[in-house]
Design an enzyme around this catalytic site. Structure first.
Site, PDB file in Angstrom:
ATOM      1  N   ARG A 163       1.151  -1.101   0.235  1.00  9.84           N
ATOM      2  CA  ARG A 163      -0.517  -0.237   0.046  1.00  9.84           C
ATOM      3  C   ARG A 163       0.662   1.302  -0.235  1.00  9.84           C
ATOM      4  O   ARG A 163       0.340   2.441  -0.347  1.00  9.84           O
ATOM      5  CB  ARG A 163      -0.511   0.327   1.129  1.00  9.84           C
ATOM      6  N   GLN A 218       9.192  13.078   8.447  1.00 11.10           N
ATOM      7  CA  GLN A 218       9.752  11.818   9.214  1.00 11.10           C
ATOM      8  C   GLN A 218      11.691  12.033   9.795  1.00 11.10           C
ATOM      9  O   GLN A 218      11.929  13.516   9.913  1.00 11.10           O
ATOM     10  CB  GLN A 218       9.683  11.094   8.892  1.00 11.10           C
ATOM     11  N   ARG A 283      -5.713  12.995   9.102  1.00 12.27           N
ATOM     12  CA  ARG A 283      -4.917  12.856   8.632  1.00 12.27           C
ATOM     13  C   ARG A 283      -5.532  12.422   7.340  1.00 12.27           C
ATOM     14  O   ARG A 283      -6.133  11.108   7.249  1.00 12.27           O
ATOM     15  CB  ARG A 283      -4.364  11.772   8.764  1.00 12.27           C
ATOM     16  N   ASP A 319       4.295   5.192  14.147  1.00  9.51           N
ATOM     17  CA  ASP A 319       3.053   5.235  14.423  1.00  9.51           C
ATOM     18  C   ASP A 319       1.890   3.850  13.545  1.00  9.51           C
ATOM     19  O   ASP A 319       2.250   3.650  13.334  1.00  9.51           O
ATOM     20  CB  ASP A 319       2.172   6.073  13.200  1.00  9.51           C
ATOM     21  N   GLU A 520       7.180  -5.914   6.506  1.00  7.68           N
ATOM     22  CA  GLU A 520       7.644  -4.968   6.820  1.00  7.68           C
ATOM     23  C   GLU A 520       8.504  -4.603   8.238  1.00  7.68           C
ATOM     24  O   GLU A 520       8.802  -4.153   8.875  1.00  7.68           O
ATOM     25  CB  GLU A 520       6.577  -4.189   7.085  1.00  7.68           C
TER      26      GLU A 520
END
Length: 566
Positions: A163, A218, A283, A319, A520
């Site tokens: 994604r 970031q 967001r 996050d 990930e």
């Protein structure tokens, strides 16, 4: 617009917000309608802000408004699906495949320390994943940027995967470390060129390459990327091109919204930095979720505060995590802007040292000297505010009031006592890993912390259900701690580092053999199990995981006779 022009000094009644675009606002409306129409099963809100328009925005909005509605105002799934197919290009169509110019199936001198043929074959498969993750922004984005949330970029990118269809800031550091192991120097330089482009356009590096990411950055690792590329290539032109952008980024991170002054017990003032997103709404990439999180907050200003805390946690890269919550069982107690983070200030110390080094190699001794002085001040600040002698760790510091920008007085009770992998990130920087007695103390603390598990370093000791908590391990955290220990000069520390790297490589390998994918994040308690939790489904690809495996194999290798299976 420069950062100094776009940001006012922060105070309790002036809170900075970077406005979004009309296109992104429309995508948010579409996202909410899609959730109401299609339901929550397999719903990913990011999908709807990653679409591209086939027609201009007024035409698309007009067609959207005219969709037939039932008596209660809802749409049929069939009508909405038909509308999306007619008026939108699929998410991801704004990026096109791009063959990396410097990819070869087996680079000369690739991972010479890897002697085991099974591990070498797998490493070449991981290396080959760079081809599958390589993209460039479509020509259509360059021609009609108003139809896309994707931002135009001058060079090809490496996407994380799944994604995450765009470039991301801090991911890029570990992608680049892997590309350097793969001898893909031109691709690595192209990524840096894109991040510099963001600074030139916005005054800072965005979280990622989308219009909805312009309100936050970031973890600032651009200088570290340039430093590593220069060490491999001696590319002086890259350094000269980068320095003005690095100075501008440094100003951003030291602007009023990120800067806090702490007075220590000896009445010395220390300037440190915090995450602080320029946003106080849901967001856009997660509007439906953020509104649901905030649904029990009735006060408007408290709701805006919560949304800023959410976006600021996203700016941290963590996050989400219990690290940012006053009450880990209540997500609405996020308090990111009330915390001075150990790792952010370590990254800015690294930035100061990198800029000093890069300025010196270009002959700019004045800039080099001023940044050496800045790094010494920050080193003292990190020791004074974060270091806890009893714990043998650096601890995040809670501010008394995040809206108070005056000088705050240091209090020992404000050090956050919880154990996180970030408590050990200062080891990554030479200022700390070169101190032998400090390394011994911190290594002992780390070994007794509970973070080191069978298959890597856990992010925290708390299983909160958030993805940046136990039992998840993340490639960047493994890499920084391992690299710091390995570079310390201590044989014992290097042995510990190699052991952690082997555990991490092993679980990555087994998961790859089971699933055919790099992941990930990983569950550090179970060999070959990918991580879970958080606000979205586990993702594969995966840029920084690939990069860290290759960097570890380059540093430590893998012996001929050592088993790789669990």
């Amino acid at each position: 617009m420069s950062i100094s022009e776009s940001l006012s000094p922060r105070s309790s009644d002036i809170e900075p917000v970077i406005p979004t675009t009309p296109l992104v606002s429309f995508f948010e409306r579409l996202q909410e309608t899609a959730l109401n129409t299609f339901g929550e099963t397999n719903f990913d809100p990011k999908l709807y802000v990653d679409l591209s328009l086939k027609f201009d925005l007024p035409t698309t909005e007009d067609a959207f408004v005219k969709l037939p509605k039932s008596a209660n105002g809802s749409l049929s799934a069939e009508d909405l699906k038909g509308f999306i197919e007619k008026y939108f290009e699929s998410a991801g169509n704004d990026m096109v495949y791009c063959e990396p110019v410097d990819f070869v199936p087996e680079p000369e001198g690739f991972l010479p320390k890897v002697k085991n043929p099974e591990v070498r074959a797998w490493a070449l498969e991981v290396h080959a994943l760079w081809k599958s993750l390589s993209r460039k922004v479509s020509d259509q984005v360059q021609k009609r940027p108003e139809l896309h949330s994707m931002l135009p970029l001058p060079e090809p990118v490496m996407i994380p995967g799944s994604r995450f269809r765009e470039i991301y800031y801090w991911d890029s550091y570990w992608v680049i470390r892997g590309l350097l192991a793969s001898k893909m120097y031109e691709t690595a330089k192209g990524i840096v060129t894109n991040l510099i482009y963001f600074i030139e356009e916005y005054g800072y590096v965005l979280t990622g390459g989308r219009a909805y990411y312009t309100n936050r950055s970031q973890p600032p690792l651009l200088s570290a990327m340039i430093y590593e590329i220069y060490n491999k290539t001696d590319d002086m032109q890259l350094v000269k091109k980068s320095l003005p952008a690095l100075l501008k980024e440094y100003c951003f991170w030291n602007s009023d919204i990120h800067k806090v002054i702490i007075q220590d017990s000896q009445s010395c003032n220390h300037t440190l930095n915090q995450y602080y997103a320029m946003w106080n709404k849901p967001r856009p990439e997660a509007t439906t979720k953020d509104k649901k999180f905030a649904s029990n907050i009735s006060n408007v200003s408290e709701k805006q505060r919560f949304y800023r805390e959410l976006a600021s946690a996203a700016e941290s890269g963590w996050d989400f995590s219990s690290r940012w919550m006053r009450n880990p069982s209540d997500f609405t107690t996020l308090a990111t802007t009330t915390i001075l983070p150990v790792d952010l200030n370590t990254f800015i110390l690294k930035m100061e040292l990198d800029i000093a080094f890069l300025a010196k190699v270009t002959g700019d001794n004045s800039t080099a000297m001023s940044f050496i002085e800045a790094s010494q001040s920050r080193l003292n600040a990190i020791k004074s505010v974060f270091w806890n002698e009893e714990a043998g760790q650096w601890l995040d510091y809670w501010l008394n009031d995040s809206t108070c920008k005056g000088c705050q007085t240091w209090e020992a009770c404000n050090q956050k006592q919880s154990v996180f992998a970030s408590n050990f990130i200062p080891l990554w920087v030479e200022s700390f890993y070169s101190d032998t007695s400090l390394v011994e103390k911190v290594m002992k603390s780390f070994q007794g912390s509970g973070l080191l598990c069978a298959y890597g370093i856990a992010t925290s000791l708390m299983n909160s259900g958030e993805q940046w908590d136990f039992p998840n391990g993340w490639a960047p955290l493994q890499h920084m701690i391992v690299e710091g220990l390995a570079r310390s000069g201590s044989k014992e520390a290097r042995s510990v580092a190699e052991d952690i790297a082997m555990r991490w490589i092993r679980t990555n390998y087994v998961a790859y053999k089971k699933t055919g994918k790099m992941h990930e994040k990983y569950n550090v308690e179970k060999c070959g199990e990918f991580g879970g939790g958080g606000k979205y489904a586990p993702q594969t690809g995966f840029g920084w995981s690939n990069g860290v495996v290759l960097a570890f194999l380059e540093e430590f290798g893998w012996p001929q006779d050592q088993m790789i299976d669990c």
